[in-house]
Enzyme design. Structure first.
Site, PDB file in Angstrom:
ATOM      1  N   ARG A 249      33.921  38.242  38.183  1.00  0.00           N
ATOM      2  CA  ARG A 249      34.781  37.160  38.460  1.00  0.00           C
ATOM      3  C   ARG A 249      34.451  35.976  37.807  1.00  0.00           C
ATOM      4  O   ARG A 249      33.152  35.532  37.599  1.00  0.00           O
ATOM      5  CB  ARG A 249      35.289  36.616  39.815  1.00  0.00           C
ATOM      6  CG  ARG A 249      36.109  37.592  40.698  1.00  0.00           C
ATOM      7  CD  ARG A 249      37.534  37.685  40.213  1.00  0.00           C
ATOM      8  NE  ARG A 249      38.539  38.449  41.200  1.00  0.00           N
ATOM      9  CZ  ARG A 249      38.767  39.732  40.900  1.00  0.00           C
ATOM     10  NH1 ARG A 249      38.171  40.304  39.922  1.00  0.00           N
ATOM     11  NH2 ARG A 249      39.333  40.452  41.823  1.00  0.00           N
ATOM     12  N   GLU A 277      41.604  32.332  34.046  1.00  0.00           N
ATOM     13  CA  GLU A 277      41.553  33.755  33.598  1.00  0.00           C
ATOM     14  C   GLU A 277      41.759  33.715  32.179  1.00  0.00           C
ATOM     15  O   GLU A 277      41.365  34.959  31.441  1.00  0.00           O
ATOM     16  CB  GLU A 277      42.910  34.205  34.356  1.00  0.00           C
ATOM     17  CG  GLU A 277      43.290  35.914  33.879  1.00  0.00           C
ATOM     18  CD  GLU A 277      42.162  36.945  34.421  1.00  0.00           C
ATOM     19  OE1 GLU A 277      42.471  37.874  33.650  1.00  0.00           O
ATOM     20  OE2 GLU A 277      41.444  36.504  35.108  1.00  0.00           O
ATOM     21  N   HIS A 296      40.143  40.824  30.128  1.00  0.00           N
ATOM     22  CA  HIS A 296      40.203  41.316  31.512  1.00  0.00           C
ATOM     23  C   HIS A 296      40.655  42.811  31.298  1.00  0.00           C
ATOM     24  O   HIS A 296      41.765  43.222  32.053  1.00  0.00           O
ATOM     25  CB  HIS A 296      41.078  40.734  32.448  1.00  0.00           C
ATOM     26  CG  HIS A 296      40.672  40.963  33.805  1.00  0.00           C
ATOM     27  ND1 HIS A 296      41.084  40.074  34.714  1.00  0.00           N
ATOM     28  CD2 HIS A 296      40.142  41.853  34.564  1.00  0.00           C
ATOM     29  CE1 HIS A 296      40.837  40.416  35.888  1.00  0.00           C
ATOM     30  NE2 HIS A 296      40.277  41.613  35.846  1.00  0.00           N
TER      31      HIS A 296
END
Length: 338
Positions: A249, A277, A296
């Site tokens: 994360r 993100e 990601h």
């Protein structure tokens, strides 16, 4: 007379969950439940799905599932199981789900496999200084400086790899690294020395791990107490030429401090997750030569998503035959999962 099958609805983003449920998976699912509609629900408050939700016993969810709180639960009076064909559930399920006694399970274990595989690849590439060689070769086509780098103390023989967090992914990474000639160390304040020995790693403090590791891989959950656990002091302890890998994360790392350190050129970073993100369009992460940035992708992508669907369906099958679930998420887990 045979009891009617439990009635199932799907709630997820169709685009983000392509390949999640293969035709074979749908056929398998139909043996255990009555699929009310194969179309994915993206809005629980859409009047078009009101009657369907009132009849739903099981929700098969995935990425993009709308939040489920008190108002949404009121639309599903018969709901008994939420089987999530993805990783964490804590960002879309409220406490009310557990308070109402609804069973919840997740395919986080299936998503751990591609993350661990990606991490393994990045560790070995970083140990070989692959990213440095690629940049150097692009500019130095007579290989003069390339040959110099080959003679340095690099490579994966005796490399010290520091794992931060013995999570399900951290443990998978440790297991995948066992066949290689590496020195594996681990920081996890919740793990005993004996437990670490069983995993085949040496337990150390975070300070020691940051100071002696050639490659550091983060696998801790994102919690208030882990926010920015890798800050300026920790980054300053990293060896020259060491690589930080984050597939966990973004919030685990103080990114301003990381950028400050990266701009010196002293360390390298492989970054698959950021906070936020999606980094701002002018973020230096996109352009720094010593950063390998990916959007990601360590978790399940493309055809890998089928594993998630299969695991979620396996849990539904167990639920329907009143067998113990293998991937159940309990309310006390929410504070500890990623």
């Amino acid at each position: 007379m045979r009891n009617p099958l439990p009635r199932l609805s799907l709630a997820m983003d169709p685009e983000r969950t392509r390949h999640l449920l293969t035709p074979q998976a749908f056929e398998r699912l139909s043996q255990s439940v009555d699929i009310l509609d194969a179309r994915r629900i993206c809005d629980f408050h859409d009047p078009a799905v009101k009657d369907q939700l009132e009849r739903t016993d099981i929700l098969l969810t995935g990425w993009g599932c709308p939040e489920i709180g008190v108002r949404e639960l009121a639309l599903m009076p018969h709901l008994r199981l939420i089987s999530h064909a993805a990783g964490t559930v804590k960002y879309f399920l409220s406490q009310a789900v557990f308070e109402r006694g609804i069973t919840v399970c997740s395919a986080a274990e299936a998503n751990a496999q591609p993350v661990a595989e990606f991490t393994l690849a990045m560790i070995l590439l970083a140990g070989k200084r692959t990213f440095d060689f690629r940049r150097m070769y692009e500019k130095d086509r007579d290989r003069e400086h390339v040959e110099h780098l080959k003679s340095q103390a690099i490579g994966n023989l005796g490399l010290t790899v520091g794992i931060v967090g013995a999570s399900r992914i951290g443990r998978r990474v440790i297991n995948l690294l066992q066949p290689f000639d590496l020195d594996l160390i681990l920081f996890d304040p919740f793990l005993s020395t004996a437990e670490a020995q069983k995993l085949g790693v040496r337990l150390v403090s975070l300070d020691e791990l940051m100071a002696v590791s050639d490659v550091i891989s983060l696998h801790a959950p994102s919690l208030p107490q882990t926010r920015h656990m890798i800050g300026a002091d920790a980054l300053a302890q990293m060896k020259d030429g060491a690589t930080l890998i984050n597939t966990a994360r973004g919030a685990l790392v103080d990114e301003e401090a990381l950028l400050t350190e990266l701009k010196t050129g002293r360390i390298e970073a492989v970054i698959d997750v950021t906070d936020p993100e999606v980094p701002p369009q002018d973020s230096p992460f996109y352009n720094l030569p010593n950063v390998f940035l990916t959007p990601h992708i360590a978790g399940a992508v493309g055809l890998e998503r089928a594993r998630l669907g299969d695991m979620a369906i396996a849990e539904i099958e167990r639920f329907c035959r009143a067998a113990p679930l293998e991937q159940q998420v309990r309310v006390e887990h929410l504070e500890l999962i990623a």
